[in-house]
Design an enzyme around this catalytic site. Sequence first.
Site, PDB file in Angstrom:
ATOM      1  N   GLU A  36      -1.066 -26.777 -10.863  1.00 21.32           N
ATOM      2  CA  GLU A  36      -0.853 -26.288  -9.506  1.00 21.32           C
ATOM      3  C   GLU A  36      -0.967 -24.772  -9.531  1.00 21.32           C
ATOM      4  O   GLU A  36      -0.466 -24.126 -10.456  1.00 21.32           O
ATOM      5  CB  GLU A  36       0.538 -26.668  -8.983  1.00 21.32           C
ATOM      6  CG  GLU A  36       0.662 -28.071  -8.457  1.00 21.32           C
ATOM      7  CD  GLU A  36       1.986 -28.289  -7.745  1.00 21.32           C
ATOM      8  OE1 GLU A  36       1.973 -28.455  -6.517  1.00 21.32           O
ATOM      9  OE2 GLU A  36       3.024 -28.288  -8.419  1.00 21.32           O
ATOM     10  N   GLU A  76       6.573 -37.653 -10.417  1.00 22.65           N
ATOM     11  CA  GLU A  76       5.362 -36.901 -10.113  1.00 22.65           C
ATOM     12  C   GLU A  76       5.090 -35.994 -11.307  1.00 22.65           C
ATOM     13  O   GLU A  76       5.984 -35.304 -11.786  1.00 22.65           O
ATOM     14  CB  GLU A  76       5.546 -36.067  -8.851  1.00 22.65           C
ATOM     15  CG  GLU A  76       4.388 -35.115  -8.560  1.00 22.65           C
ATOM     16  CD  GLU A  76       4.630 -34.231  -7.351  1.00 22.65           C
ATOM     17  OE1 GLU A  76       4.139 -33.083  -7.360  1.00 22.65           O
ATOM     18  OE2 GLU A  76       5.329 -34.668  -6.420  1.00 22.65           O
TER      19      GLU A  76
END
Length: 768
Positions: free
Chosen positions: A151, A146
Amino acid sequence: MRTIQFLILFFIGASLSSFGQDWQLLWSDEFDGNALDTSKWSHSRGNGYVEGLYGWGNSELQYYQEQNTSLSNGVLKIEAREEPQGIADEYSNFEPYYYSSSKIITRDKFEFLHGKVEARIKTVDGQGMWPAFWMLAGGCWPETGEIDIMEQWGNDGNSNVTTGAAHMGNCGEGSTYQAGNTAIASGSYADDFHVYSVEWFTDYIAWYVDGVLFHSVTPSDYPAHLNWPFNTNDWYLILNLAITSSGPNANTTFPNDIQVDYVRVYQLDPGYVPETTFRVDMSNESIAPTDIVYVNGTFNGWCGDCNPMTDMGNGIWELTLALPPRPIEYKFTTNGWNGLIEDFPPETSCCLTTYADGTVYVNRFAQVTAEDQILDLVCFNSCETCFADQQGCTDASAVNYNPDAQVDDGSCEYLVQFQVDMTGYNSPYTTPEVNGTFNDWCGVCDQMSDVDGDDIWEQSIILPQGFYEFKFAVDNWTDQENFNGTEECVMTTGSFVNRTLTVNGNMTYGPVCWESCEACPSNCSVFDTAPVDLTKSFDPVNGVQDRVQVKWYKDSPQIKYSDEDAAACDIKFWPKRNLDPVTGNPIGAAIQDPDTLYILDAKKNYTDGSARSIFKWPIKFRADGVNNSRRAEPNIRYEWQVRCACEQGLGQESPWSAVKIFNTPDFDPMTGVFTPSSKSNRTIGQVQYGIFPNPTSDHTIRLTHNAQHAMDLQVRIVDLTGRVHQVLSLTGVKGSTDLQLETGLVPSLYLLEIESAEGLHVMRLLVE
């Protein structure tokens, strides 16, 4: 022109000169339309239960649905909302969800490996908000990899920290990750748009915000027993706004959204390898004429005499190497390892200090990116130049940037482009010119040119930073601009009134109208007449035939509306006749009193907001789950017209065009996609198919056909997002055969695609 910028290396403080790289655009979505482009994106739905990830694997509180995604003015919005009545999820015992949002992915529509990935995003403030821009490759999440490009976790204050991370592990054994973060200088990342990006190569990933590097990883940053997953597989993009498990509080605002200006993926030209130039000044060292300076580092195995440098004179030695992007450590030596060797104390500012097995290693450090770059000239065994007071232009964007200068002496020079619009000048002239204090008002020194014939004349001049007066004139002062002194762009010096300009960077002045501080009004005369030469096409987009492209031209001359026309157009269409799904011929009487559908204010813009040319627009085919108020139905003959207006719809409007027609094919009204030679639930050639039972709650169904011979078939089970769940290859099927469905098929509507030598047949299958 060569573009130069500084990269400040995290935790080291070294700098380098970097030059434009050969990134080529591979894929993008500029979000110019009025709805999400489903040829590029799919929606994830629900709470993750269907994918075996209750709460999407993080106990998230939101329910994902398509309604929370919208497009307007070239921006994608993903909106988080409160749902006071709750949304009941049929796949998790109708458990209610009191927040909704959206998650969009490119899985099975666009997947890739390595490159530069970036998005321009305005994020969100608020406790519980969790926006993300990331990538997956499928498989065993997150162990098989990932990459989190952006974020952020909202709180009661500003969202002033953004993170990037890469997760990996062995499937079923848990995962580990390496993450970095960077804080905005003031305010919040939610105050404005910022560009979040990664540059991703074999064995190396680097994270940037607004072009500034803040984190990177290589395989050596992870436990040795783990396999680096980022060199294989096809990866897809994800954008979402989640609600964290801890949830919002009383200060959290709803509804709230993230906004995305664009998403772009680039890859380097095949064969392109960035070059890094090393430079060292040996002026303070005593070396013999036969001595040779070398650079040794992690990139050559500290080999000693593999990479000799070239004596450039005046004590400067230089070497350029083609190196892959990643962090490197290195030292300068003479005569391999048999002469002088740089020796730095621990924690030296330009070095990386490593403590291992009781040994201290102190080496120079640099971050090699995908750009050609020139490392700073340094004195041997020092982080500084041999002459620390060297002066010059230290602005990397200036045309006379001196990478060796330590002190800026105010000598920077910049490229200034002057633009004047002569459309409002009514006297005869040959050539405009720009005259000012920078050229002693000389008349013919800086004559302007109009290469594209649009009456906007240009001249580029390199000017030292500072303040200038100037004005536009024609034909060596035959005529000149005249101002009364009240205009905001001028100043009065004695009896002279001139334009003013302050140069402190590369810039464009204009285009301005002659004798005006503003741009000239748009020329709307091309909108006196209606658009002409209306045509249409059904060309697939990214291999998917889901629209008709209607096209038009302006009347005089008959070419598409240009950037300068700044056109926005209205399209209206209405059903006229029903069509036979097999032959395409009109059937029945003309449709009486049909509803007219409108696409209003269709326009295109560049990323800076300026108008783009327009001469076509898609009319999408209707599909389930989307707004069909401006979409066409299958098997219909439509009539249509178009009109356009200047100033992007705010100015003069043209008459409506003549009426033209287009026919829609027998596309699938559930997916909005037309497959040539495919008739859903209809006979193709002489072969007819059937399935039983349908709906089915069992995992066995019977497939029948009426051919008189055995057939070789390939059967694909596809969900409505286009994801293929199962492929069955069958040989010698005569009459009927039983199909064993995967046990993992969740209750939903699927498409059964049956392909044979006679063609492709599509049927609907409902799994209960």
